[in-house]
Design an enzyme around this catalytic site. Structure first.
Site, mmCIF file in Angstrom:
data_model
loop_
_atom_site.group_PDB
_atom_site.id
_atom_site.type_symbol
_atom_site.label_atom_id
_atom_site.label_comp_id
_atom_site.label_asym_id
_atom_site.label_seq_id
_atom_site.Cartn_x
_atom_site.Cartn_y
_atom_site.Cartn_z
ATOM 1 N N ALA A 95 0.771 -1.186 -0.173
ATOM 2 C CA ALA A 95 -0.095 0.008 -0.056
ATOM 3 C C ALA A 95 0.966 1.355 0.131
ATOM 4 C CB ALA A 95 -0.988 -0.009 1.176
ATOM 5 N N LYS A 96 1.948 1.203 0.652
ATOM 6 C CA LYS A 96 3.116 2.374 0.570
ATOM 7 C C LYS A 96 2.384 3.570 1.207
ATOM 8 C CE LYS A 96 5.324 0.790 -3.280
ATOM 9 N NZ LYS A 96 4.557 -0.387 -3.886
ATOM 10 N N ARG A 97 1.858 3.245 2.384
ATOM 11 C CA ARG A 97 1.259 4.437 3.044
ATOM 12 C C ARG A 97 2.126 5.104 4.051
ATOM 13 N NH1 ARG A 97 -2.651 3.097 -0.259
ATOM 14 N NH2 ARG A 97 -4.638 2.685 0.409
#
Length: 275
Positions: A95-97
């Site tokens: 998700a690379k949040r």
């Protein structure tokens, strides 16, 4: 899932393969369009064909979020299917949040409470308060972006201050936020030689290594520079496995592609006396 449980799966399956479920609806076999949920039907076949060869699956959220509500439902069904049928497999939300603490808290709820992922990829640019909400979940993992394989990585990740590159600063600083039981790092396979430097800074952490397969990364080089005495690697392949076939036998061709990688992994693990 604990670090030891991941290691036990690696030894049992003689594999450190992570299959990336970058399930682009425009690339899946056309006959699946006749099903009620084509991407879920595709994912189910991929998982059933490779579950004994892979220790992890990594859905890339972009391919699901781009389909709106139906894509989120597909993602939920995929995670539930893996969790119910193959409960020993590690599931990563790619998700690379990364946002302010309160927002990150809700991202963590989404992936760990609502969707039951084991891990989520997180961008470290906003610092500790954007990462720690994810680390508050016992038994869950943060996989922190450290050194990526894209061309734009050169824009920032290699910048130096006091002779320390930015990706090195990320690794050394973040180790005070978590530990080897709840934090991994993303390191691109197309920069395999850099794994030697990363291992000097983080000798015991697991590394998630994308870029083997379609992106051209060398598995042997990744193992040479990155493997430790408990393997310490989850090597991801996405397109090279899931799109190995286009016809009704796509699942069989997917399995063959995964088996080829797993066989090489077994040899590398044996050379390291891990199996």
């Amino acid at each position: 899932m604990t670090r030891q449980e991941i290691f036990e799966q690696i030894r049992k399956k003689k594999s450190f393969l992570c299959v990336g479920l970058d399930s682009d609806i425009n690339k899946i076999p056309r006959f699946l369009y006749d099903t009620s949920d084509p991407v879920f039907a595709f994912n189910k076949e991929i998982v059933d064909a490779t579950h004994d060869l892979a220790v992890a699956y990594k859905p890339n959220l972009a391919f699901y979020e781009s389909m709106g509500v139906s894509g989120w439902n597909t993602l939920e069904k995929t995670v539930n299917y893996i969790r119910y049928n193959y409960p020993d497999i590690f599931i990563i939300a790619d998700a690379k949040r990364g946002d302010i603490g309160n927002t990150s808290h809700h991202y963590a709820r989404a992936f760990f409470d609502a969707l039951d992922f084991d891990a989520v990829t997180v961008a470290p640019y906003m610092g500790s308060d954007s990462v720690k909400p994810f680390l508050s979940y016992v038994g869950r993992w943060v996989i922190l972006l450290a050194l990526t394989s894209n061309q734009g990585a050169n824009d920032f990740q290699f910048l130096k201050e006091d002779n320390t590159r930015l990706f090195e600063k990320v690794i050394t600083t973040s180790q005070s936020w978590g530990d080897i039981e709840n934090m991994m790092y993303v390191v691109g396979a197309t920069r395999a030689e850099m794994l030697k430097d990363i291992r000097a800074l983080a000798p015991d952490h697991f590394l998630l290594v994308p870029g083997v397969g379609a992106q051209g990364g060398s598995l042997a080089e990744v193992a040479r520079y990155g493997m430790n005495d408990q393997c310490g690697l989850l090597v991801n392949s996405s397109r090279g496995i899931i799109f190995a076939g286009e016809g009704k036998d796509f699942a069989e061709k997917t399995r063959n592609a995964a088996l080829q990688i797993q066989s090489e992994m077994a040899q590398l693990l044996a050379e390291k006396a891990i199996i």
